[in-house]
Every structure is written in structure tokens, then in C-alpha cells.
Design an enzyme around this catalytic site. Structure first.
Site, PDB file in Angstrom:
ATOM      1  CD  GLU A  62      -1.763  -2.407   1.234  1.00 22.20           C
ATOM      2  OE1 GLU A  62      -2.511  -3.289   0.778  1.00 22.20           O
ATOM      3  OE2 GLU A  62      -0.688  -2.676   1.850  1.00 22.20           O
TER       4      GLU A  62
ATOM      5  CG  HIS B  17     -10.278  -7.552   6.734  1.00 22.00           C
ATOM      6  ND1 HIS B  17      -9.541  -8.230   7.674  1.00 22.00           N
ATOM      7  CD2 HIS B  17      -9.604  -7.684   5.566  1.00 22.00           C
ATOM      8  CE1 HIS B  17      -8.467  -8.751   7.101  1.00 22.00           C
ATOM      9  NE2 HIS B  17      -8.475  -8.429   5.826  1.00 22.00           N
TER      10      HIS B  17
END
Length: 327
Positions: free
Chosen positions: A66, A135
């Protein structure tokens, strides 16, 4: 103007991106799994084709890093491109927080406007069923706290099309927060119609006993709650904020002034959530009574019974509204 289309939340965003890429060769998209159409199908056209098939040189698959994805996007933006950075879910954006917060958001201010970072970072928020604590988070209040970032949270297919269209035309970095459980939501989308950033919408208007303010998936919950309240003789207006920053202060203040009671509802944790900012602003500028409702300060559990503790349902909204009305 083209005829309205019935599209899913994912298809609506893909259409906005497809149109932008077709109109402007500087628009690029990069991230993991884009070549196959994205994890949630948000990079597939309405007929199921990956966008990469139409724009093979501008829809780029990246390694699983990322920080590298966001860093590359910031560099692209400074070099004159208009990147869409895909981070799969907002939880993973924490690995790219320096590049977004310290580089993208601040560049224009630190260098006297010599550089601009017209970057859209797609970072899905919210509880994702049976996906547990890493998540299922919502960080809109984090991004709203950062000068230089625009923060957007669409709750319908029409808004996911129109708001992404506006975000792609802006010159500042945008934290674009789609919801992980809205991808299949169907709705009417009017191609070619952008939704201006910083303008809310009235999602339900039964009267002026109460103002409910929310965003993203939680707007649906508030509309359901408003329907239940209407059946009990309480007439509420539900405002979908749509843009967290800048937020539509004027519309919210006017509604709260009229109703005299404001309840802000969000899926993210209540402590230090953006609802506190809205409630404080309304309290400072009107005589309205204010309250907020958010998730408890606990990690989202994996087991359904634990996950349910972090969800704010319509019944909880009705109960919070009743408490506020009784004050």
C-alpha cells in the site's frame, strides 16, 4: 443527456471512472487486482468487462504494498497525471498513511501551490460481514482531521457515480470512502450528472420533529428508523451528508434550527467520531438539543453475535431518537 440506467453501486463507480478515462488520457488507476476488475467488481463495466481491457496501459496492477501504491500515485499526480489509487479496504490504508497524510495532503500548502496532487484514494469503509476487526473499520473522522484532504462517503449508486465524477475533476487529494457492503445495491443513475462536493441530500422528509444526520450505509438504517418513527407519530428529516469534508453546514443547521433536535448516527465508533463535530457545531450555532449514536469502542468481532454488538440498527436509532425527544 443519456437515459437513466439501473446500476449497482460498484457499476456506478466504474462507469464514472470509465467516462473519465475516456475523456482524459491523464486519468490512470493503480492498485491490487485491478486487472481482473477489482475485489468487489468496482473496476468492471456494466456488461462485466474489466476496465483494464479498454485501458490496458492505464489500469495498472501493482504489488501488495500500500505504501508503494500510494507513493506512486502521489508521484504521478505531481507529474501531471490524475491517479485513482485503489487500497482495497480502508484498513489497509494505514500502511500508506504517511504518503496520503504527509505528502499528498500537504504538498500544495508546503510549496506555495507549485505542486498539486489531484489524486482519488478509494478506501472502502465499514463493517464487512464475518471479516473481523482488521477488515471492518471506518476512519472518516481521521481523514476529516487532516487539512488538505477532501473526504467523501457515497451511500447510493447515483451518488457513487456523481461524487466520483466530481472527485475525479478536482485538484486536491480525495479520501473516497465507499462502503464494503453496498457494492451490490441497485439504483437509478443518470449518466453525465455530477454531484457537487460539499452538498448533502435529503434522503427522507416526513416533517420537522427531528433531524437525523448520517452518511454511507447508515443512511439506509436512518431512513428505516424514520419510517418507524413516522408510524409512531414522530416526523423526522433524514440528511445524507455525502461529503464529510467539506460538509454541508448550512443545510444541517437550518434543519436543526427548524426541528429543535438533532441526532447524528454513524457506523464508526462513537468516541471521537465525526458525529461529535456535527453535534458541537449545531450546539454552538442553534438552540437545538443534540445527541449522537455510534458504535461502542470495541474491535469488531468475527463471530456473528460479537459483530452484532458493533452494528447500529434501526431499533437503536429509534430508541436514541425517543430519548432525545424526551429531554
Amino acid at each position: 443527456m443519456s437515459a437513466p440506467q439501473q446500476l449497482s453501486y460498484a457499476q456506478a463507480a466504474s462507469l464514472a471512472l470509465e467516462e473519465a478515462m475516456g475523456a482524459n488520457p491523464k486519468v490512470v488507476a493503480l492498485g491490487e487486482d485491478l486487472g481482473r476488475g477489482g475485489v468487489f467488481g468496482q473496476y468492471r463495466t456494466a456488461d462485466g468487462r474489466p476496465l483494464a481491457a479498454a485501458f490496458p496501459e492505464r489500469v495498472l496492477d501493482t504489488p501488495i504494498s500500500e505504501a508503494a501504491i500510494m507513493g506512486a500515485g502521489v508521484g504521478m499526480a505531481l507529474a501531471g497525471l490524475r491517479p485513482v489509487v485503489e487500497l482495497r479496504v480502508v484498513d489497509f490504508a494505514l500502511c500508506a498513511i504517511d504518503e496520503l497524510v504527509n505528502q499528498a495532503a500537504k504538498n500544495r500548502f508546503m510549496f506555495g501551490g507549485q505542486g498539486r496532487v489531484p489524486l482519488v484514494a478509494r478506501m472502502p469503509i465499514g463493517i464487512w460481514t464475518a471479516s473481523a476487526a482488521q477488515h471492518s473499520q471506518s476512519f472518516e473522522s481521521w481523514f476529516a482531521h487532516v487539512p488538505g484532504l477532501v473526504v467523501v462517503a457515497p451511500g447510493t449508486p447515483a451518488d457513487n457515480y456523481g461524487l466520483l465524477k466530481s472527485a475525479l475533476e478536482g485538484d486536491d487529494p480525495v479520501a473516497y470512502l465507499e462502503h464494503k457492503e453496498l457494492w451490490g445495491l441497485q439504483g437509478e443513475v443518470q449518466p453525465g450528472v455530477a454531484v457537487p462536493l460539499g452538498q448533502c441530500r435529503v434522503a427522507f422528509d416526513a416533517g420537522s420533529d427531528l433531524t437525523l444526520v448520517s452518511w454511507s450505509r447508515q443512511v439506509q438504517v436512518c431512513v428505516q428508523a424514520a419510517g418507524q418513527l413516522a408510524a409512531q407519530g414522530v416526523h423526522a428529516q433524514v440528511i445524507d451528508l455525502r461529503t464529510i469534508w467539506p460538509w454541508d453546514r448550512e443545510t444541517v443547521l437550518a434543519s436543526a434550527e427548524k426541528s429543535g433536535r438533532l441526532l447524528v448516527v454513524h457506523e464508526s465508533i462513537q468516541a471521537a467520531g465525526f458525529g461529535a463535530e456535527i453535534a458541537a457545531t449545531v450546539a454552538e450555532h442553534t438552540g437545538a438539543r443534540v445527541a449522537r449514536l455510534g458504535a461502542p469502542r470495541i474491535p469488531v468481532g468475527y463471530a456473528p453475535v460479537l459483530e452484532a454488538q458493533s452494528r447500529i440498527g434501526a431499533d437503536a436509532v429509534v430508541q436514541a431518537a425517543r430519548r432525545l425527544l424526551a429531554r
